[in-house]
Each structure stands twice: as C-alpha cells, then as structure tokens.
Scaffold this motif. Structure first.
Motif, PDB file in Angstrom:
ATOM      1  N   UNK A 186       0.716  -1.191  -0.036  1.00  0.00           N
ATOM      2  CA  UNK A 186       0.005  -0.028  -0.109  1.00  0.00           C
ATOM      3  C   UNK A 186       0.836   1.219   0.039  1.00  0.00           C
ATOM      4  N   UNK A 187       2.463   1.080   0.387  1.00  0.00           N
ATOM      5  CA  UNK A 187       3.041   2.281   0.676  1.00  0.00           C
ATOM      6  C   UNK A 187       3.978   2.119  -0.565  1.00  0.00           C
ATOM      7  N   UNK A 188       3.766   1.346  -1.524  1.00  0.00           N
ATOM      8  CA  UNK A 188       4.832   1.466  -2.588  1.00  0.00           C
ATOM      9  C   UNK A 188       5.151   2.833  -3.372  1.00  0.00           C
ATOM     10  N   UNK A 189       3.936   3.441  -3.362  1.00  0.00           N
ATOM     11  CA  UNK A 189       4.016   4.617  -4.122  1.00  0.00           C
ATOM     12  C   UNK A 189       4.960   5.844  -3.462  1.00  0.00           C
ATOM     13  N   UNK A 190       4.638   5.633  -2.121  1.00  0.00           N
ATOM     14  CA  UNK A 190       5.276   6.483  -1.067  1.00  0.00           C
ATOM     15  C   UNK A 190       6.964   6.004  -1.169  1.00  0.00           C
ATOM     16  N   UNK A 191       7.382   4.655  -1.030  1.00  0.00           N
ATOM     17  CA  UNK A 191       8.701   4.373  -1.254  1.00  0.00           C
ATOM     18  C   UNK A 191       9.398   4.710  -2.578  1.00  0.00           C
TER      19      UNK A 191
END
Ligand code: NAD
Length: 310
Positions: A186-191
C-alpha cells in the motif's frame, strides 16, 4: 455526480490521525462534530484538524472505547495494524486490534445505534483466481491481516442482519496520496517517491510484472462519504478504480512525474506476493453512486508535490 455527505452528526473516526482517517476528518470537520480515537502508533497529532477532538488512546481499552463512542451516531473505523508482514510476525497482535477490538467496536455501535463504515481490504481475497475481482469471488486470505479483515467484514454484515445495525464495509484496494507513509505494497508509491526525489534507485521486487489497482485518497474519501449516507446498508464493496498498472510501469511513471534521474532496479521477488489485483467496481458504482475521479497520473502529480514539500 454529487457525493452526498453527512452533516450535523457526531462522528467518530478511529485511526483518524492516520493516512486515510485524517483525510476523512478533514472532509467532515466543517459540517460535523468530529472525534478521533488514535493511539498515535503510526498516526501523528499534526494531521488532526484543529476543530476535531483527539482522544489519544487504544481502541483495545474498554474505558477509552466507551469514552470515544458514547453519543456518536456515525463511526468510520480505520484504526488497524496495517501491515501484512507485521501480522505474519505477530498474528495475535494483529487479531487483537484488527479483529477483537473491531468486534468490540461493533458492540459499542450497537449500544449507540450508530452507523459503522468499516475499513476492510482487498487482502481478504488472497490470491485471486482472476481479475477483475468481484465482491462475490472466493476469499482465501494469505495472511493473518487478511483473515482478520475478512472476519470483521463478515461480522459487519451479520450485525446488520442480526441486530439491524447499519454497517457498510469498504474493501480498499491500494490507497495512495499525500500524507501516506511507506510500508508494504500500500506504501509502494511513497517508497518510490522517496527514492525518486532522492535520485536513488527505485527498487522493484521481482520482474515488476505484478499489477495493482491504485486508488487515490480523494476517491477513498468519496466512497466513505457515500457509505455514510446511503440507504444501501449491510453490504460490502470494493473500492478501487477498476484499472491497474504493473509495478514496473508505476516506477517509470514516478520517475517521469518527479523528473528524477534515478534508475529502476529489480530485487528478489517477495515470497507469497500476489501477482494480479484489480477491483471490479460495478457494485459500488450502481449501489452507492461511487465513481473514481482521479487518474493515476493526476494522483501521482499531487502525491509527488506533497512529498516535495515534506
Ligand atoms: P494508517 O496506519 O495510516 O492509519 C491507521 C491508524 O490507526 C494510525 O493513525 C494508528 O496510529 C491508528 N491505530 C493503530 N492501532 C490502534 C489502536 N490499537 N488504537 C487506536 N488507534 C490505533 O493506515 P491507513 O492506510 O490510513 O489505513 C486505514 C485503514 O484502511 C486500516 O484499517 C487499513 O487496514 C485499511 N486499508 C488500507 C489500505 C491502504 O492501501 N492504505 C488498503 C486496504 C485497507
């Protein structure tokens, strides 16, 4: 399309200092009395709107739950241990908040006769047989997190049938947007945004051919507002865009939007990774009037802008 929104209600948002909860709080605070219950384990006080009341505490604690729920007529339940990997490492800890405390919250809602809009998850489907995934498709959750979410998704519906409680479960696919912090898929975009803005290589797990349905936070909020006001209670709905991208394409798009000179590298694939995920959104469209409004490109631009400033 107009989004109907609650007004003049006493609203509780559990996990309201987190990513999704804080956006919801901002959407509601002008027209409602908003309470937030959050233990600040991953959320932050800074995201809580000035006019909302923060009850800092643990949903698992009965006295805290009583205080937070007394007198409410609408509950958005976002608090959770939101980590698939974390639930694998600590299944009891995941169950305590994601299942048991959620069931206790449903009991409190029953006492208050409050509507509950529950954050369920695409994780309940596990490895889907095919995409798009419809609400009626088989559910074979692949982690304790998914099992816990499936259990409360079932409870919410049965609470409607058994006790007449107004419930709506929203099965979020991959939410993203300003304010999200890194973690799991769910956080791949923030990473990727962090990596691209630092001109460091974007690390794609495996061949990058795995696909996800990324849904921008405004549309997650929209689904919640529709769920809070609809006559169609007792149901469970996918919340996505009905489209998907590969993780490789996502990395390329983020490099493009940021104007980064970073490379894209591939690391070891993750064991048990779900290959394809995409929501069938026909039900939420026709029953709640939901319509995704933010394209991936626009959503990425708005998200990157936020990361630049923070
Ligand atoms: P988040 O971690 O930003 O928010 C969760 C909030 O709950 C945090 O502020 C945290 O401090 C709080 N919290 C955790 N345990 C608590 C406890 N015991 N008592 C009180 N507060 C507690 O996560 P998010 O992305 O905003 O997710 C919100 C909900 O949506 C969760 O239920 C999650 O499982 C679900 N969900 C999210 C996604 C996604 O892509 N972000 C996808 C599917 C489902």
């Amino acid at each position: 399309m107009t989004t109907t929104r609650p007004t003049d209600r006493t609203v509780l948002i559990t996990g309201g200092a987190g990513f999704i909860g804080s956006h919801l709080a901002n959407a509601l605070v002008d027209d409602n009395e908003v309470r937030i219950l959050d233990d600040l384990s991953s959320g932050t006080r800074a995201t809580v709107p000035e006019d909302a009341t923060l009850i800092e505490g643990d949903l698992r604690d009965e006295a805290t739950r009583e205080r937070a729920t007394t007198g409410v007529d609408l509950i958005f339940h976002e608090a959770a241990l939101v980590s698939v990997q974390g639930s694998v490492e600590d299944p009891l800890g995941s169950h305590a908040i994601n299942a048991t405390a959620t069931l206790e919250l449903l009991e409190a809602a029953r006492r208050e006769d409050a509507r509950v809009v529950l954050a369920s998850s695409a994780a309940i489907y596990g490895h889907p047989e095919g995409v798009p995934i419809a609400e009626t498709d088989p559910k074979t959750p692949a982690s304790p997190y998914g099992i816990d979410k499936l259990s409360v998704d079932h409870y919410a519906r049965r609470y409607h049938e058994l006790y007449g409680l107004e419930t709506v479960s929203l099965r979020y696919f991959n939410a993203y947007g300003p304010g999200q912090t890194a973690g799991d898929y769910s956080g791949v975009i923030s990473v990727f945004c962090d990596q691209a803005l630092a001109d460091e290589p974007l690390t794609v797990h495996g061949d990058g051919g795995q696909t996800r349905d990324f849904v921008f936070i405004d549309d997650i909020v929209q689904a919640n507002l529709q769920a809070a006001t609809t006559d169609q209670v007792g149901g469970a709905y996918n919340v996505g865009t009905g489209t998907s991208v590969t993780i490789r394409e996502l990395a390329e798009a983020i490099v493009d939007v940021t104007g980064s000179s970073a490379d894209i590298t591939h690391t070891e694939g993750r064991e048990g990774d779900i290959r394809h995920s995409r929501a069938d959104i026909a039900a939420i469209r026709s029953e709640l009037g939901y319509e995704p409004t933010v394209s991936l490109r626009e959503g990425l631009e708005r998200t990157v802008e936020w990361y630049r400033q923070h």
